[in-house]
Design an enzyme around this catalytic site. Sequence first.
Site, PDB file in Angstrom:
ATOM      1  N   ASN A   9       0.872  -1.178   0.000  1.00  0.00           N
ATOM      2  CA  ASN A   9       0.000   0.000   0.000  1.00  0.00           C
ATOM      3  C   ASN A   9       0.910   1.228   0.000  1.00  0.00           C
ATOM      4  O   ASN A   9       1.454   1.595   1.035  1.00  0.00           O
ATOM      5  CB  ASN A   9      -0.899  -0.020   1.245  1.00  0.00           C
ATOM      6  CG  ASN A   9      -1.788   1.194   1.333  1.00  0.00           C
ATOM      7  OD1 ASN A   9      -1.882   1.981   0.385  1.00  0.00           O
ATOM      8  ND2 ASN A   9      -2.449   1.355   2.472  1.00  0.00           N
ATOM      9  N   TRP A  10       1.067   1.802  -1.177  1.00  0.00           N
ATOM     10  CA  TRP A  10       1.982   2.950  -1.297  1.00  0.00           C
ATOM     11  C   TRP A  10       1.407   4.204  -0.652  1.00  0.00           C
ATOM     12  O   TRP A  10       2.126   5.183  -0.454  1.00  0.00           O
ATOM     13  CB  TRP A  10       2.288   3.236  -2.777  1.00  0.00           C
ATOM     14  CG  TRP A  10       3.163   2.227  -3.448  1.00  0.00           C
ATOM     15  CD1 TRP A  10       3.650   1.065  -2.923  1.00  0.00           C
ATOM     16  CD2 TRP A  10       3.680   2.305  -4.787  1.00  0.00           C
ATOM     17  NE1 TRP A  10       4.429   0.415  -3.851  1.00  0.00           N
ATOM     18  CE2 TRP A  10       4.462   1.145  -4.998  1.00  0.00           C
ATOM     19  CE3 TRP A  10       3.552   3.226  -5.841  1.00  0.00           C
ATOM     20  CZ2 TRP A  10       5.114   0.902  -6.220  1.00  0.00           C
ATOM     21  CZ3 TRP A  10       4.188   2.979  -7.038  1.00  0.00           C
ATOM     22  CH2 TRP A  10       4.967   1.833  -7.232  1.00  0.00           C
ATOM     23  N   LYS A  11       0.123   4.219  -0.396  1.00  0.00           N
ATOM     24  CA  LYS A  11      -0.556   5.417   0.130  1.00  0.00           C
ATOM     25  C   LYS A  11      -0.234   6.615  -0.776  1.00  0.00           C
ATOM     26  O   LYS A  11      -0.119   6.440  -1.977  1.00  0.00           O
ATOM     27  CB  LYS A  11      -0.159   5.654   1.596  1.00  0.00           C
ATOM     28  CG  LYS A  11      -0.363   4.389   2.447  1.00  0.00           C
ATOM     29  CD  LYS A  11      -0.235   4.632   3.918  1.00  0.00           C
ATOM     30  CE  LYS A  11      -0.446   3.309   4.659  1.00  0.00           C
ATOM     31  NZ  LYS A  11      -0.428   3.465   6.111  1.00  0.00           N
ATOM     32  N   HIS A  97      -9.719   1.336   4.481  1.00  0.00           N
ATOM     33  CA  HIS A  97      -8.477   1.560   5.222  1.00  0.00           C
ATOM     34  C   HIS A  97      -8.758   2.527   6.364  1.00  0.00           C
ATOM     35  O   HIS A  97      -9.566   3.457   6.221  1.00  0.00           O
ATOM     36  CB  HIS A  97      -7.391   2.116   4.290  1.00  0.00           C
ATOM     37  CG  HIS A  97      -6.047   2.108   4.943  1.00  0.00           C
ATOM     38  ND1 HIS A  97      -5.667   3.077   5.844  1.00  0.00           N
ATOM     39  CD2 HIS A  97      -5.024   1.228   4.868  1.00  0.00           C
ATOM     40  CE1 HIS A  97      -4.444   2.781   6.285  1.00  0.00           C
ATOM     41  NE2 HIS A  97      -4.030   1.664   5.700  1.00  0.00           N
ATOM     42  N   GLU A  99      -7.207   4.958   7.465  1.00  0.00           N
ATOM     43  CA  GLU A  99      -6.979   6.382   7.138  1.00  0.00           C
ATOM     44  C   GLU A  99      -8.190   6.960   6.408  1.00  0.00           C
ATOM     45  O   GLU A  99      -8.545   8.126   6.604  1.00  0.00           O
ATOM     46  CB  GLU A  99      -5.687   6.506   6.312  1.00  0.00           C
ATOM     47  CG  GLU A  99      -4.467   6.242   7.192  1.00  0.00           C
ATOM     48  CD  GLU A  99      -3.273   5.625   6.493  1.00  0.00           C
ATOM     49  OE1 GLU A  99      -3.211   5.654   5.247  1.00  0.00           O
ATOM     50  OE2 GLU A  99      -2.381   5.106   7.195  1.00  0.00           O
ATOM     51  N   GLU A 169      -5.952  -4.658  10.426  1.00  0.00           N
ATOM     52  CA  GLU A 169      -4.904  -3.673  10.676  1.00  0.00           C
ATOM     53  C   GLU A 169      -5.217  -2.891  11.953  1.00  0.00           C
ATOM     54  O   GLU A 169      -6.014  -1.944  11.918  1.00  0.00           O
ATOM     55  CB  GLU A 169      -4.814  -2.682   9.506  1.00  0.00           C
ATOM     56  CG  GLU A 169      -4.499  -3.332   8.180  1.00  0.00           C
ATOM     57  CD  GLU A 169      -3.884  -2.318   7.218  1.00  0.00           C
ATOM     58  OE1 GLU A 169      -2.775  -2.582   6.743  1.00  0.00           O
ATOM     59  OE2 GLU A 169      -4.499  -1.270   6.971  1.00  0.00           O
ATOM     60  N   GLY A 175       2.081   2.396  10.766  1.00  0.00           N
ATOM     61  CA  GLY A 175       3.046   3.477  10.612  1.00  0.00           C
ATOM     62  C   GLY A 175       3.722   3.881  11.910  1.00  0.00           C
ATOM     63  O   GLY A 175       4.394   4.908  11.969  1.00  0.00           O
ATOM     64  N   SER A 215       2.908  -2.083  10.393  1.00  0.00           N
ATOM     65  CA  SER A 215       4.360  -2.188  10.618  1.00  0.00           C
ATOM     66  C   SER A 215       4.933  -3.560  10.273  1.00  0.00           C
ATOM     67  O   SER A 215       5.854  -4.035  10.936  1.00  0.00           O
ATOM     68  CB  SER A 215       4.709  -1.786  12.055  1.00  0.00           C
ATOM     69  OG  SER A 215       4.330  -0.428  12.283  1.00  0.00           O
TER      70      SER A 215
HETATM   71  P1  PGA Z   1       2.467   0.375   7.700  1.00  0.00           P
HETATM   72  O1  PGA Z   1       1.030   0.607   7.024  1.00  0.00           O
HETATM   73  O2  PGA Z   1       3.007  -0.927   7.150  1.00  0.00           O
HETATM   74  O3  PGA Z   1       3.284   1.553   7.289  1.00  0.00           O
HETATM   75  O4  PGA Z   1       2.249   0.292   9.167  1.00  0.00           O
HETATM   76  C1  PGA Z   1       0.161  -0.476   6.830  1.00  0.00           C
HETATM   77  C2  PGA Z   1      -1.119   0.023   6.205  1.00  0.00           C
HETATM   78  O5  PGA Z   1      -1.600   1.103   6.588  1.00  0.00           O
HETATM   79  O6  PGA Z   1      -1.680  -0.645   5.321  1.00  0.00           O
END
Ligand code: PGA
Length: 253
Positions: A9-11, A97, A99, A169, A175, A215
């Site tokens: 997931n590059w976001k 997600h 976010e 998640e 993150g 993470s």
């Molecule tokens: P992260 O993000 O690996 O940077 O913790 C995971 C995600 O949000 O899919």
Amino acid sequence: MRKQIAAANWKMNLTLQQGEQLLDAILQAPHELSADQQVVFAVPFPYLQAAQAKIAGKKNVFIAAQNVYSKKSGAFTGEVSVEILQSLGIQVVIIGHSERREYFHESNQFLADKVNILLEYGFTPIFCVGEPLSIREENNQNVYVQKQLQESLFHLSAGQVQKVVVAYEPIWAIGTGKTATSSQAQEIQAFIRTQFARQYGEAVAESISILYGGSVKASNALELFSQPDVDGGLVGGASLIAEEFVAIINALK
Ligand code: PGA
């Protein structure tokens, strides 16, 4: 065996040029994907077409969108529809997600609409669930995640729900560098599978891939993926570094 999936997931990261370099570096690395293994790259919308071109002819490798709107088409400035994604050959879409839930106020009901339209158009949704820290501290994560599943997925038929990939998640692990332990991941992912079993029966529950996200990195992927109910990972930060993500792919069961 259900699918084992390493999903990047590059976001909202990387320029087009950086993204192309990263894809080249990862795709050139030697790894043999077995029939049950898949690699997914969820890239920003404007890069979908270029990324699709890079994976042409690669077996079990997919480019995914990070989001989609719940309507087929129309006056929704700035949104992207299933029809648009389909015209690019995209088959996989991340939805729900944390976010998107937090910053864009996406509710379970809104996500149910997105699941519906994705399945109507034959996409594979990667549907994210997971609790915030406050809920984990009260040890209420199972109830919290069950509600997310109930309100966004459990209206589906058994045939439909089998097309969904779930990503668990925990928000406190995204993150932050603070990964859930493999036993924490296993415990709640087994719980998630039990909920599918209660709703749809054992066979359906056994067929659904449940990824862990939060993470994931090269150093913990093998331990996490070795858990019986962890069918791979949804990876943010570590998916932006070629060697890290290649090692994560190689850690798949
Ligand atoms: P992260 O993000 O690996 O940077 O913790 C995971 C995600 O949000 O899919």
